[in-house]
Design an enzyme around this catalytic site. Structure first.
Site, PDB file in Angstrom:
ATOM      1  N   LYS A 116      53.227  39.215  48.276  1.00 53.92           N
ATOM      2  CA  LYS A 116      51.967  38.528  47.994  1.00 53.92           C
ATOM      3  C   LYS A 116      52.094  37.075  48.401  1.00 53.92           C
ATOM      4  CE  LYS A 116      47.785  39.003  46.516  1.00 53.92           C
ATOM      5  NZ  LYS A 116      46.878  39.925  47.196  1.00 53.92           N
ATOM      6  N   SER A 145      43.572  43.562  48.803  1.00 56.94           N
ATOM      7  CA  SER A 145      43.688  42.959  47.483  1.00 56.94           C
ATOM      8  C   SER A 145      42.481  43.378  46.637  1.00 56.94           C
ATOM      9  CB  SER A 145      43.816  41.438  47.617  1.00 56.94           C
ATOM     10  OG  SER A 145      44.563  40.903  46.543  1.00 56.94           O
TER      11      SER A 145
END
Length: 624
Positions: free
Chosen positions: A203, A410
């Site tokens: 991430k 996401s």
């Protein structure tokens, strides 16, 4: 010094006169704009024109290619009023025009003019390509002309039967990249500390704030999906131009030496490498097309019809539309960063989208819903709000099919994970299953200026989230615990929605971005295909007969006449009180201001927790 009653009265009269004149100017300006608005609205409601025999269909997209128009209505009005090129082009307008024209005997050929297209995603261009190929499959030739071709332009132009380039033009292919700025050293110099919390080692959304370079994990993941996108681009061009599979790669690598050798003639190099068929001026191109469809003396070009005019001419009056109950597929678009509240230009508001889905659930005509997602995510709370509404739809017996556009990563994947089916392109960016939070503190910056913060609170958390204090350990634990919970919900939701083992989801999550092709192999998506494929799947899941349905988009609410008129008059009033407005400078100001404000407006999650992916390649589309 004293003032006489007469001078005071004169001053008062002057003030009142200025107010009256200002008000009258505002009313006059509003009246003039209202007249233009009524003329504009009347022109839009005119009866559709006719399509003459033997005319070329001109596909001329401008601005940004979008899945749904979300331009502020005031901006859209002034674009049309001032003759500015539209800053957005709906993808479905282009594809619908080509599909209808493929079976229209009045349209013998199509012309692609792509140089005003400013921005598009690879999956969007692939869907446009499919429509171009369908038009050609009907036995109708497609011609492309450009003063130059960017990477985006050329992907579509390569599908034409004949590609022309201006003698001073260039086919600008260079590949995809994800270069960006990193700010750790600058922030340290300024004394600003960005506390970053995340779950998932891939991430990388916050990396520019905590590093001075790309992490090995981000480099590994980016190399994989960038390679997939570039390989897909090369295959599409090679198939369209009937060239060797490595033609694009060789073109890029050999260009510097070739242009040095031939005196910088980029057009000649493109023709030598067979990327274009002819190097010619626009008048020469027009004359050649006119040999097929004739010459229009009024416009000084070949006989033609713009795709938007063609669609208006082909549109059925609303009174003739007959839709039987249960025969509608609702199209709802999630476009842009996801925020809480209402949608705004460039931002997908969870409340607005949930309202659309709720209307689709209550509408007896709606048999199924297609959710078109073109979003890098954003607010976790907003993403979950949309997902819950989709779940309610399914519980009501209405299938939900997701069509992924350029990016559904996401939070964009969060809203999709429970769908009955997920369709993506091989070049769609998806996954990035992870979440993060940011909390800046400026106490060190203030200390450099001699400003210190001190005091007390009744608990360790009292005042813990002031940006002028260092983040206390208790606050950091609190934020990280919320992230861990959110990530757990995310991966468990993916496992349940996609019917995957939890351990497998844990392995493929970790915030890593995948191409659509990889996502299919991993089970994150079900099929590869575009919007038409997703709609066909929704029709099948709803038990409808093929072609016995209407696809109807549920809009975002930007079309409200009251809101439109209010914003328009508000702007006119402001301008009338100032120096007035000039059309071209007005459009530039409004448009640039809108783009600047879009950058960080998605940072509105009530808990400050985000599922967002900064993962669009330069050379294919802007970085989000």
């Amino acid at each position: 010094m004293t003032h006489s009653p007469r001078s005071a009265l004169g001053h008062l009269f002057g003030v009142l006169w200025s107010l009256v004149m200002g008000l009258s100017q505002a009313i006059l300006a509003a009246f003039v704009v209202l007249v233009f608005a009524l003329i504009w609205l009347a022109s839009r409601s005119e009866r559709p024109g006719t399509v003459e025999d033997n005319v070329a269909l001109v596909i001329y997209p401008t601005g940004r290619l979008v899945d749904s128009t979300d331009l502020d209505p005031t901006l859209r009005f002034f674009e049309e009023l001032t003759g500015e090129l539209p800053s957005q082009t709906p993808l479905r307008d282009l594809t619908d025009a080509l599909k209808k024209a493929a079976n229209d005997p009045r349209i013998p050929l199509a012309v692609l003019k792509l140089d005003a297209l400013a921005e598009a995603g690879l999956p969007q261009l692939q869907e446009l390509n499919e429509s171009v190929q369908l038009f050609r499959a009907a036995g109708k030739p497609v011609y492309a002309y450009g003063p130059y071709y960017s990477q985006e332009h050329y992907l579509v132009a390569a599908q034409a039967d004949h590609v022309s380039l201006d003698p001073l033009g260039l086919v600008s292919l260079e590949g995809f990249d994800v270069y960006q700025n990193y700010f750790k050293q600058a922030l340290d110099t300024l004394g600003i500390e960005i506390n970053v919390f995340r779950v998932g080692e891939y991430k990388s959304a916050a990396e520019p704030l905590e590093r001075n370079d790309m992490s090995p994990e981000a480099r590994e993941a980016s190399r994989d999906w960038l390679g997939d996108l570039w390989a897909s681009y090369g295959r599409s061009v090679a198939e369209g131009r009937k060239l060797d599979g490595k033609a694009v790669e060789e073109y890029v690598r050999r260009m510097p030496a070739a242009l040095q050798k031939n005196g910088g003639d980029a057009a000649a190099y493109a023709k030598e490498r067979q990327l274009v068929d002819a190097v010619e001026t626009l008048p020469e191109f027009r004359a050649r097309i006119a040999e097929r469809v004739g010459w229009d003396e009024v416009h000084g070009s070949f006989r033609q019809i713009h795709y938007s005019e063609y669609l208006r001419a082909r549109a059925l009056p609303q009174s003739l539309a007959t839709v039987k109950p249960g025969k509608t597929i609702a199209l709802v678009v999630v476009q842009g960063e996801i925020i809480d509240g209402d949608s705004r230009p460039g931002l997908a508001g969870a409340e607005t989208i949930a309202d659309q889905l709720n209307l689709a659930r209550q509408d007896d005509e709606v048999a199924a819903v297609v959710l078109r997602v073109d979003s890098p995510g954003g607010s976790v709370f907003g993403s979950e709000h949309i997902r819950r509404e989709l779940q309610t739809l399914q519980e009501a017996g209405k299938p939900v099919v997701v069509s992924m556009s350029s990016i559904a990563a996401s939070g964009g994947y969060w809203v999709a994970m429970d769908a009955d089916e997920i369709w993506a392109h091989d070049t769609t960016l998806t996954g990035s299953i992870g979440i993060f939070a940011l909390w800046p503190t400026v106490n060190r910056s203030l200390e450099k200026l001699g400003v210190h913060t001190d005091g007390l609170g009744t608990t360790p958390l009292a005042g813990a989230f002031r940006i002028d204090r260092a983040l206390v350990p208790e606050a950091a634990v609190l934020v990280q615990a919320q992230l861990e919970q959110g990530y757990k919900r995310f991966i468990e939701g993916v496992a349940a929605g996609r019917e995957l083992p939890l351990e497998k989801v844990k392995e493929i999550a970790r915030g890593r971005v995948w191409s659509g092709a990889d996502a299919l192999a991993l089970g994150l998506v079900d099929q590869l295909g575009g919007l038409d494929d997703a709609v066909a799947s929704a029709v099948r899941l709803a038990g409808l007969e093929p072609e016995a349905y209407e696809l109807r988009e549920f809009k975002t609410g930007f079309e409200s006449p009251v809101r439109w008129l209010t914003e328009l008059m508000g702007y006119v009033g402001v301008q009338a009180a100032g120096r007035g407005w000039a059309s071209s400078s007005l459009m530039r100001t409004l448009r640039s201001g809108e783009e600047v404000m879009r950058t960080l407006r998605w940072l509105e999650d009530p808990r400050g927790v985000y599922a967002h992916c900064f993962c669009m390649p330069a050379g294919g589309r802007r970085l989000n």
